[in-house]
Design an enzyme around this catalytic site. Structure first.
Site, PDB file in Angstrom:
ATOM      1  N   ARG A 110       0.822  -1.211   0.000  1.00 26.93           N
ATOM      2  CA  ARG A 110       0.000   0.000   0.000  1.00 26.93           C
ATOM      3  C   ARG A 110       0.859   1.264   0.000  1.00 26.93           C
ATOM      4  O   ARG A 110       0.354   2.365   0.249  1.00 26.93           O
ATOM      5  CB  ARG A 110      -0.914  -0.018   1.239  1.00 26.93           C
ATOM      6  CG  ARG A 110      -2.399   0.116   0.898  1.00 26.93           C
ATOM      7  CD  ARG A 110      -3.287  -0.029   2.133  1.00 26.93           C
ATOM      8  NE  ARG A 110      -3.289   1.153   2.969  1.00 26.93           N
ATOM      9  CZ  ARG A 110      -2.720   1.238   4.164  1.00 26.93           C
ATOM     10  NH1 ARG A 110      -2.094   0.208   4.689  1.00 26.93           N
ATOM     11  NH2 ARG A 110      -2.777   2.348   4.864  1.00 26.93           N
ATOM     12  N   LYS A 111       2.131   1.131  -0.288  1.00 23.30           N
ATOM     13  CA  LYS A 111       3.030   2.280  -0.347  1.00 23.30           C
ATOM     14  C   LYS A 111       2.901   2.937  -1.715  1.00 23.30           C
ATOM     15  O   LYS A 111       3.788   2.860  -2.565  1.00 23.30           O
ATOM     16  CB  LYS A 111       4.464   1.845  -0.054  1.00 23.30           C
ATOM     17  CG  LYS A 111       4.659   1.350   1.377  1.00 23.30           C
ATOM     18  CD  LYS A 111       6.078   0.881   1.636  1.00 23.30           C
ATOM     19  CE  LYS A 111       6.237   0.414   3.070  1.00 23.30           C
ATOM     20  NZ  LYS A 111       7.594  -0.116   3.352  1.00 23.30           N
ATOM     21  N   THR A 112       1.757   3.584  -1.903  1.00 21.83           N
ATOM     22  CA  THR A 112       1.431   4.215  -3.177  1.00 21.83           C
ATOM     23  C   THR A 112       1.242   5.713  -2.973  1.00 21.83           C
ATOM     24  O   THR A 112       1.127   6.194  -1.842  1.00 21.83           O
ATOM     25  CB  THR A 112       0.150   3.604  -3.767  1.00 21.83           C
ATOM     26  OG1 THR A 112      -0.897   3.684  -2.791  1.00 21.83           O
ATOM     27  CG2 THR A 112       0.359   2.141  -4.137  1.00 21.83           C
TER      28      THR A 112
END
Length: 291
Positions: free
Chosen positions: A142-144
């Site tokens: 989820r490192k977006t």
């Protein structure tokens, strides 16, 4: 069932086109002075790829130009590896009034550069997996970028890796802060199951085999072995799989393109990598009016 990347556009939610409108509104908040200069004569432009990489982001580029009354004809296909051969390769033609072509230009180029960069790294990960015969899953995280997640997750799919969870509602992942705030892994898993029901899997981030055992006993479906060294991860995964074959074992924490092969093991079901979206080089594109 077809696995053509063209079908990935069907995954996009109804709201995605409003994101395109917001991107254009950000880039053109008031007067379009450059558009005034070139006017409304009919024109065409060529979209050039100027670096080696996987082409990705086609539906977004189509919609960007559609919203400024232009149309795109693709020469290359999404998912295709473009070999620029040290120069540039035409991947599409765009048609419309000159001012409208330039309205969509920068938004489309920025988007395609980012999406294609992620797809290119993802493709290399998928190729490494195949080369080494790894049977597990390579996944993103989820490192977006806030507001840009659909594009970045889309790029992962085009490149051939798993997205992992899309958002906080897609799966229940209990990390260290959840556990510390709840008091224990067992308490956190029990509370999660109470609200998640049968439809949502529960994953627990674990720093040791003992924590993994507690999570599994409490009812976790997936245990993430976080920041384990490669050899330690392999040993722990084989041990846990032998005793709990129904549980998925995930490895995560600091895994990169250069080190991922060190983590491949029959006991590991998933390797998740923030580096699929963080620090990814862009693929260079340009749009030039045909003269």
């Amino acid at each position: 069932m077809s696995t053509s990347t063209s079908n990935f556009a069907h995954l996009l939610p109804p709201s995605w086109k409003t994101s395109v409108a917001a991107w254009l509104a950000e880039d053109i908040p008031s007067f379009d002075y450059g558009g005034f200069v070139v006017g409304d004569k009919d024109d065409s432009a060529t979209l050039w790829c100027k670096a080696n990489g996987v082409l990705a982001g086609v539906p977004f580029v189509d919609e960007i130009f559609k919203q400024v009354d232009c149309r795109v004809e693709w020469i290359a296909k999404e998912g295709e590896f473009i070999d620029a051969k040290g120069g540039k390769v035409a991947v599409a033609k765009v048609y419309g009034q000159a001012r409208n072509l330039l309205l969509g230009e920068r938004t489309a180029l920025n988007l395609m550069a980012r999406c294609s960069g992620i797809a290119t790294r993802a493709r290399r990960m998928a190729e490494l997996k195949a080369k080494h015969g790894f049977k597990g899953v390579i996944a993103g995280t989820r490192k977006t970028t806030p507001g840009f997640r659909h594009v970045e997750k889309y790029g992962m799919l085009v490149g051939g890796v798993d997205q992992h969870r899309m958002d906080l509602s897609s799966m229940i992942m209990l990390k260290d802060n959840h556990v510390w705030s709840s008091g224990s892994i067992t308490k956190a898993v029990q509370k999660a199951r109470q609200v998640g029901g049968f439809a949502l899997k529960i994953e627990v981030e674990c720093r040791s085999i003992a924590e993994a055992e507690e999570a599994i006993t409490a009812g976790a479906d997936i245990v993430m072995l976080d920041n384990f060294k490669p050899d330690s991860l392999k040993t722990a995964a084989v041990d846990l799989k032998a005793r709990y074959p129904h549980v998925l074992i995930e490895g995560s924490g600091g895994i990169t393109e250069e080190t991922v092969a060190l983590y491949f093991s029959p006991g590991v079901d998933v390797l998740s990598m923030g580096s699929l979206t963080q620090g990814v080089p862009f693929i260079d594109f340009s749009l030039k009016i045909n003269v």
